[in-house]
Design an enzyme around this catalytic site. Structure first.
Site, mmCIF file in Angstrom:
data_model
loop_
_atom_site.group_PDB
_atom_site.id
_atom_site.type_symbol
_atom_site.label_atom_id
_atom_site.label_comp_id
_atom_site.label_asym_id
_atom_site.label_seq_id
_atom_site.Cartn_x
_atom_site.Cartn_y
_atom_site.Cartn_z
ATOM 1 N N THR A 55 -16.059 -66.066 146.993
ATOM 2 C CA THR A 55 -16.330 -66.055 148.439
ATOM 3 C C THR A 55 -15.068 -66.080 149.275
ATOM 4 O O THR A 55 -14.999 -65.440 150.319
ATOM 5 C CB THR A 55 -17.184 -67.289 148.809
ATOM 6 O OG1 THR A 55 -18.431 -67.177 148.149
ATOM 7 C CG2 THR A 55 -17.432 -67.373 150.296
ATOM 8 N N SER A 70 -17.816 -65.199 140.707
ATOM 9 C CA SER A 70 -17.571 -65.988 139.494
ATOM 10 C C SER A 70 -18.812 -66.158 138.624
ATOM 11 O O SER A 70 -18.722 -66.653 137.501
ATOM 12 C CB SER A 70 -16.953 -67.341 139.837
ATOM 13 O OG SER A 70 -17.924 -68.248 140.290
ATOM 14 N N SER A 71 -19.965 -65.736 139.114
ATOM 15 C CA SER A 71 -21.152 -65.739 138.251
ATOM 16 C C SER A 71 -20.975 -64.738 137.111
ATOM 17 O O SER A 71 -21.689 -64.795 136.110
ATOM 18 C CB SER A 71 -22.399 -65.365 139.053
ATOM 19 O OG SER A 71 -22.515 -66.232 140.150
ATOM 20 N N ASP A 74 -18.864 -71.089 142.042
ATOM 21 C CA ASP A 74 -20.037 -71.238 141.164
ATOM 22 C C ASP A 74 -19.680 -71.646 139.732
ATOM 23 O O ASP A 74 -20.324 -72.513 139.154
ATOM 24 C CB ASP A 74 -20.849 -69.935 141.135
ATOM 25 C CG ASP A 74 -21.593 -69.697 142.446
ATOM 26 O OD1 ASP A 74 -21.639 -70.633 143.277
ATOM 27 O OD2 ASP A 74 -22.129 -68.592 142.639
ATOM 28 N N THR A 96 -17.663 -80.989 138.697
ATOM 29 C CA THR A 96 -18.942 -80.277 138.679
ATOM 30 C C THR A 96 -19.220 -79.780 140.090
ATOM 31 O O THR A 96 -18.973 -80.514 141.045
ATOM 32 C CB THR A 96 -20.082 -81.261 138.301
ATOM 33 O OG1 THR A 96 -19.816 -81.757 136.997
ATOM 34 C CG2 THR A 96 -21.436 -80.606 138.318
ATOM 35 N N GLN A 114 -27.493 -85.832 131.260
ATOM 36 C CA GLN A 114 -27.866 -85.056 132.457
ATOM 37 C C GLN A 114 -27.393 -85.750 133.729
ATOM 38 O O GLN A 114 -27.380 -85.136 134.788
ATOM 39 C CB GLN A 114 -29.392 -84.893 132.512
ATOM 40 C CG GLN A 114 -29.944 -84.054 131.385
ATOM 41 C CD GLN A 114 -31.453 -83.889 131.424
ATOM 42 O OE1 GLN A 114 -32.103 -84.204 132.418
ATOM 43 N NE2 GLN A 114 -32.004 -83.395 130.338
HETATM 44 N N1 ASP Z 1 -20.903 -66.680 144.246
HETATM 45 C C1 ASP Z 1 -19.580 -67.081 144.630
HETATM 46 C C2 ASP Z 1 -18.731 -67.171 143.382
HETATM 47 O O1 ASP Z 1 -18.813 -68.138 142.670
HETATM 48 C C3 ASP Z 1 -19.580 -68.361 145.377
HETATM 49 C C4 ASP Z 1 -18.198 -68.842 145.746
HETATM 50 O O2 ASP Z 1 -17.238 -68.100 145.752
HETATM 51 O O3 ASP Z 1 -18.047 -70.015 146.042
HETATM 52 O O4 ASP Z 1 -17.979 -66.277 143.104
#
Ligand code: ASP
Length: 334
Positions: free
Chosen positions: A7, A52-53, A84, A159, A270
């Site tokens: 982001t 980053s997903s 993420d 986390t 958890q």
């Molecule tokens: N979906 C984005 C990522 O992890 C969210 C972020 O950048 O914080 O790449």
């Protein structure tokens, strides 16, 4: 400064309206203040900028190699990364970079830098400051860490716990490395000392791992299928509370059977804070007896990276079990 995507450097795609990574070459347009900083900053943007997903162990290796190639030339490194999976990547890098003696600061943002209320600019500038800071000629934070909002956290203790707040990360089992307000206050007693010896970069990960999160009503079929995944070598089992799991016979038999066949099962809680304590309740006593390994207070993200790293290194099963129960990079308290 290593830009991987996320982001912090995103903009709105005019066609779809969704966020897509922008070319890092435009960073000075978005952040003219960078020209005023009293540091020499070089930027490197990965060719394939990702949300980053889409992070993979292969990308971790590329990132570690960039740091390795440039290690002697810089006082510290800032990694711009999506939030993420940032905790996974920071954990992975902590295991890869043995004998680290310089800061590697991961940061990102909840709002793209181009937006008026973006948290990206603060995170970006403070991370540069942290990466460059020294006291008596020694780096202030020679660790893989995450800086977000006003906290510097140990990477392999972090986390992502909030998808909206600027304060997106927590470290339930380890104090902040620094608290940031008007000043950056380093909590020196909790920061690792710079390691002596040459940097060693470990570049092998074994992907044959899985995370099994327990929940009330989990079926025999689900557990059986998960544990008999072809090639599976290690499982992070997310248990309840202090490491507790159902005592149903089928469940314990399946685990015992899988362990007998060579699977390594790592017990993590958890809960976001606190530690696994096998044997405290009857519901964890048998886990101990059948050979489930205690992860103490390690995070799931760190446990996964550690398992992939240890399996990738090709250690014997007994060595892996031993290392899983020791703190290798400050990732757990035993
Ligand atoms: N979906 C984005 C990522 O992890 C969210 C972020 O950048 O914080 O790449």
């Amino acid at each position: 400064m290593l830009y991987t995507g996320g982001t912090i450097g995103m903009m709105k795609d005019p066609k779809t309206g969704s966020l897509v990574p922008f070319d890092f070459g435009n960073i000075y347009e978005h952040m003219p203040v960078l020209r005023n900083l009293d540091y020499v900053i070089d930027f490197y943007s990965f060719e394939n900028l990702i949300d980053s997903s889409n992070m993979t162990p292969e990308f971790w290796i590329e990132l570690a190699e960039k740091i390795e190639q440039n290690y002697e030339n810089y006082d510290g490194f800032v990694v711009l990364h999506g939030s993420d999976t940032m905790a996974y990547s920071a954990s992975a890098l902590s295991f890869m970079l043995e004998n680290l003696a310089k800061p590697v600061v991961f940061t990102g943002s909840q709002l793209p830098m181009g937006m008026v209320r973006s948290d990206g600019r603060e995170n970006f500038v403070t991370s540069i400051e942290i990466a460059a800071s020294k006291i008596n000629g020694m780096p202030c934070a020679p660790e893989v860490c995450i800086f977000f909002e006003n906290q510097l956290l140990r990477g392999n203790r972090s986390t992502k716990f909030n998808a909206e707040n600027f304060n997106a990360f927590s470290s339930g089992n380890y104090p902040t490395l620094a608290d940031v307000g008007i000043k950056i206050k380093y909590n020196r007693e909790f920061i690792a000392k710079p390691k002596e010896g040459k940097l060693i970069v470990h570049k092998k990960f074994d992907r044959n791992v899985g995370i099994l999160k327990l929940f009330p009503g989990i079926t025999h079929a689900f557990v059986k299928h998960a544990l008999s995944t072809p090639g599976l070598k290690g499982v992070i089992m997310e248990t309840y509370g202090s490491g507790n799991a159902p005592t149903a016979e089928w469940f314990l038999d399946d685990l015992a059977d899988a362990i007998r066949k060579g699977l390594i099962i790592y017990n993590v809680t958890q809960c976001k804070s606190g530690s696994v304590e096998m044997g405290r309740y009857e519901t964890s006593l048998t886990l101990d007896k059948i050979g489930v390994i205690s992860g103490y207070d390690i995070t799931t993200e760190s446990a996964l990276a550690k398992m992939m790293y240890l399996l990738g290194e090709g250690f014997s099963r007994s060595k892996i079990k031993k290392y899983l129960q020791e703190s290798l990079r400050g990732e757990m308290t035993v």
